[in-house]
Design an enzyme around this catalytic site. Structure first.
Site, PDB file in Angstrom:
ATOM      1  N   HIS A  57       0.832  -1.209   0.000  1.00 23.58           N
ATOM      2  CA  HIS A  57       0.000   0.000   0.000  1.00 23.58           C
ATOM      3  C   HIS A  57       0.868   1.262   0.000  1.00 23.58           C
ATOM      4  O   HIS A  57       1.155   1.838   1.051  1.00 23.58           O
ATOM      5  CB  HIS A  57      -0.920  -0.033   1.226  1.00 23.58           C
ATOM      6  CG  HIS A  57      -1.967   1.042   1.243  1.00 23.58           C
ATOM      7  ND1 HIS A  57      -2.925   1.101   2.233  1.00 23.58           N
ATOM      8  CD2 HIS A  57      -2.222   2.077   0.418  1.00 23.58           C
ATOM      9  CE1 HIS A  57      -3.720   2.145   2.006  1.00 23.58           C
ATOM     10  NE2 HIS A  57      -3.306   2.760   0.928  1.00 23.58           N
ATOM     11  N   GLU A  78       1.403   2.665   3.775  1.00 19.18           N
ATOM     12  CA  GLU A  78       0.848   3.862   3.119  1.00 19.18           C
ATOM     13  C   GLU A  78       1.809   5.037   3.276  1.00 19.18           C
ATOM     14  O   GLU A  78       1.394   6.181   3.424  1.00 19.18           O
ATOM     15  CB  GLU A  78      -0.553   4.218   3.622  1.00 19.18           C
ATOM     16  CG  GLU A  78      -1.310   5.071   2.597  1.00 19.18           C
ATOM     17  CD  GLU A  78      -2.786   5.290   2.912  1.00 19.18           C
ATOM     18  OE1 GLU A  78      -3.237   4.946   4.002  1.00 19.18           O
ATOM     19  OE2 GLU A  78      -3.503   5.794   2.025  1.00 19.18           O
ATOM     20  N   ARG A 128       2.343  11.774   8.465  1.00 17.34           N
ATOM     21  CA  ARG A 128       3.751  11.851   8.082  1.00 17.34           C
ATOM     22  C   ARG A 128       4.689  12.179   9.229  1.00 17.34           C
ATOM     23  O   ARG A 128       5.902  12.206   9.061  1.00 17.34           O
ATOM     24  CB  ARG A 128       3.925  12.904   6.975  1.00 17.34           C
ATOM     25  CG  ARG A 128       3.033  12.615   5.786  1.00 17.34           C
ATOM     26  CD  ARG A 128       3.240  13.581   4.635  1.00 17.34           C
ATOM     27  NE  ARG A 128       2.323  13.219   3.550  1.00 17.34           N
ATOM     28  CZ  ARG A 128       2.455  13.617   2.291  1.00 17.34           C
ATOM     29  NH1 ARG A 128       3.449  14.403   1.957  1.00 17.34           N
ATOM     30  NH2 ARG A 128       1.582  13.240   1.374  1.00 17.34           N
ATOM     31  N   SER A 169      -6.014  10.374  -2.497  1.00 21.37           N
ATOM     32  CA  SER A 169      -6.851  11.557  -2.279  1.00 21.37           C
ATOM     33  C   SER A 169      -6.995  12.386  -3.551  1.00 21.37           C
ATOM     34  O   SER A 169      -7.928  13.189  -3.670  1.00 21.37           O
ATOM     35  CB  SER A 169      -6.264  12.420  -1.161  1.00 21.37           C
ATOM     36  OG  SER A 169      -4.999  12.929  -1.540  1.00 21.37           O
TER      37      SER A 169
END
Lengths: 341, 341
Positions: free
Chosen positions: A6, A284, A290, A73
C-alpha cells in the site's frame, strides 16, 4: 523480503497537480481543457521525487518492494464526468508505470480506475485492461464511493460491480478498497472517510454472499480494516444474526487487511484477532500521517516496527511481510523472479 | 456498584411500533395522523417488557443501574418533518420516564431529541428541557446525522449546534453521540453506520476547537469510540499535523468512550490505549448483537466479563464500572443518593 502492498505516488512532481487544476477549472468549458501532451514530466523529475522520498524511507526502514498506485486523495472521482476521470486516471496510471520502469526492483504498479458517480463501473474496464496488460499492474484500487462522501453507489455486492470482478478474476488480481477525498464536510478525508469506507466495505461484504458468485475474488481492506478488527466480536455476532457462516468461512478466504495502523496496540490487536494469513504488510508511506510519534521517536507510519514487535513467530512475520502478498497478488511473481527472490 | 451508561428501550410493547407505523403512513395526510392518546400502554406491560428482558439480564450479569434512552434505531429522525419527530420523541421519552418511575432503582432516563434533517438543532430545546426538568433525564442522545446516512448536517463543531451545548452545560449533562437507522443502502445500520458515526464524530471534534468555547461540555462516544482507539496512533498523528494539542489535552477532558465492544481483545485495546478515566462501562443490552458467542458461551454484549478480565486494577475497574459515570453524569447523584450508594 518485505513487500509493502500500500503505497501511493503522493510525491509526484508539482506539474501533475497544476495540470489537474487546469483540467478541473475547464470543466464545463471544453475549449479550456488542457491537452494531455501539455503535461511534461521528465524521468529525472520522477527519479528525484521517488529517491528523496519513498525509496529513501524504504531503504531506511528495510522494505524491498512497494505496490504503488496513484495518490488516493487525488483520484477525486467526484470531480467532473467520466471523461474527466478517464483522462486523469490514464495520466496517473502512466506515471506509476513509469516509476515501476525506472525502479523495476522496488515498485510495481497498481491501477486507479476512472470511476465517476452514477456511471456504470464496467466503463472502467478498458483502463483496467491497459494497466494490467501494458503496465504490468498487479492490482486495482476500487472506490466504493466515487461520490466522495455522499455514498450514492450501490454496495460492493451489487451486480453493477460484477463486470469489474469478472476481469479481476480473469487476471487473478485483487482490489484494494480505497476511497478518495471527501467532499462532504462531515467527513475528514483521512481521519473519517477512509476509515469509514473500510468499515462500510467490510460490512457490505458481510451482509452479502458475493464470494459464492466469485470464489476467487480478493479484496484488501486497507488501514487495518477500518474498525472491523477492533469490533470483531460485533461482526461475528452480526454475521450470526444474519445467518451467515462464521466469518472465517464467509469472508476470510477472500478478504485481507493491511497493517496501516499507526501504533503498536493497534497492530497487536490486528495480529491477535485476524488470522496471520489475512494480514498483509503495508505502511501507506508517504501518506496521511507523516509525522514522528513523540512517544516512540519514529514515524507513525513506520509500521514495520510494530509488526517486528508483535507477538508473532518469525514464520508468521514472514507471511505478513511477504508470503501473503505473493499469494494475494500472484502477478507479483514475475517481478520477484526477476529480482531472483 | 455497576452503572451501564448505554441502554435503549428496544423491547417496548408492540403497540409503540404499531402507532409509529400509523404515524409514518399518515405523513402527507394529516387527517390520518394517529392521536397520541390512541397509544395506550399500561404500567404492567412496561413492567413485563423490562422484567423479562433488561432487568433479568442486569440481575444475571450483575449490573445495578442503566441509563436508559429510547431505542436508537427507532429514532429515525429522517422520517417526516420536525412535527413528526417532535411527537415521536415526546412519546418515546415519556415511555423511558415511565420505566424510570416503575424501576426507580435500576433505570434513569436519557432523552432522545426531536431532530429533523435541515431543521435547526435549537428546535430540540423544549423537549430537552422537559426531559431534564420533569423526567429527570441525566443525558441526551445527540444524532450527528439526522438524515440517516446521507450526512447532510454540519459537523458537531458548527455553531448551529451551540444552543444545544449551552443547555447541556447549564444542566451539566453529557450527550451520547448516537445515530439512528441508516436509510442509505451503503450503510448497514449497526454494522457500519453506528461505528462510522462514532469515528466521524471523534474526528470532527479533533478537527475543531469546540471545547475552547465549551470547556465543560462532555460527549460520550459509544461503541468503544468507533474506530478511534484502534487507530489512536493515526489520530495522534493527525492532531499533530493539524497543529492541535496532544489528544489528552485537546479532547480527553471532554470526550469519553463506552465499553460496547463485543470481544475481549477489543476491550483490552481500549483499556490499553485510552486513559481509564475516559472509559465508561456500557453494554447496549438488549441491542444490536443479541446472540451468544460460541467462542465464549456468553452473550457478545455481556461486556462486564471483558472488563472483569482486562488487565486493570480493582480501583481502575471501579472507575470504569461506576466512578467515571458519576463524574460524567453528575445528575445521577440524586438517584444514587436515593439508593443509598
Amino acid at each position: 523480503m518485505i513487500i509493502d502492498v500500500h503505497g501511493h505516488y503522493t510525491t509526484a512532481p508539482r506539474a501533475l497537480e497544476t495540470w489537474r487544476q487546469r483540467q478541473i477549472a475547464a470543466i464545463g468549458d471544453p475549449q479550456a481543457t488542457p491537452r494531455v501532451s501539455e503535461l511534461v514530466i521528465s524521468d529525472d523529475e520522477i527519479r528525484a521525487t521517488i529517491e528523496e522520498n519513498q525509496l529513501k524511507q524504504m531503504r531506511q526502514r528495510g522494505s524491498d518492494l512497494t505496490i504503488f498506485s496513484p495518490r488516493a486523495s487525488f483520484m477525486a472521482h467526484h470531480i467532473g464526468d467520466f471523461q474527466v476521470s478517464s483522462t486523469w486516471a490514464a495520466i496517473c496510471n502512466e506515471l506509476c508505470y513509469r516509476v515501476s520502469q525506472l525502479f523495476p526492483d522496488q515498485f510495481v504498479p497498481a491501477a486507479m480506475l476512472p470511476q465517476s458517480p452514477g456511471v456504470a463501473p464496467e466503463t472502467c474496464i478498458p483502463e483496467l485492461v491497459k494497466c494490467v496488460e501494458e503496465y504490468g499492474a498487479v492490482a486495482i484500487n476500487l472506490n466504493p464511493d466515487p461520490s466522495g462522501g455522499h455514498w450514492t453507489s450501490a454496495p460492493l455486492t451489487d451486480r453493477s460491480w460484477y463486470p469489474i470482478y469478472e476481469r479481476m478474476v480473469d487476471y487473478d488480481i485483487p482490489a484494494m478498497v480505497h476511497v478518495s477525498t471527501s467532499c462532504n464536510p462531515a467527513f475528514h478525508t483521512t481521519g473519517a472517510h477512509y476509515i469509514n469506507a473500510d468499515t462500510t466495505a467490510f460490512m457490505q461484504l458481510l451482509q452479502g454472499d458475493l464470494f459464492k458468485d466469485f470464489p476467487k475474488l480478493r479484496f484488501v481492506i486497507p488501514h487495518g480494516g477500518g474498525a472491523a478488527p477492533y469490533h470483531w466480536g460485533r461482526y461475528r455476532g452480526l454475521a450470526q444474526e444474519l445467518k451467515k457462516p462464521l466469518l472465517r468461512d464467509h469472508l476470510l478466504g477472500n478478504v485481507f487487511f493491511d497493517t496501516c495502523v499507526y501504533h503498536q496496540p493497534g497492530i497487536d490487536l490486528l495480529a491477535r484477532v485476524i488470522p496471520v494469513e489475512n494480514i498483509l504488510f503495508a505502511s501507506e508511506m508517504i501518506g496521511a500521517v507523516r509525522g514522528v510519534d513523540p512517544e516512540t521517536g519514529y514515524n507513525y507510519d513506520d509500521t514495520k516496527r510494530y509488526v517486528d514487535a508483535a507477538a508473532l513467530t518469525p514464520p508468521q512475520k514472514a507471511q505478513i511481510f511477504a508470503g501473503n502478498a505473493q499469494r494475494v497478488y500472484p502477478r507479483l511473481a514475475r517481478v520477484l523472479e526477476r529480482k531472483g527472490k
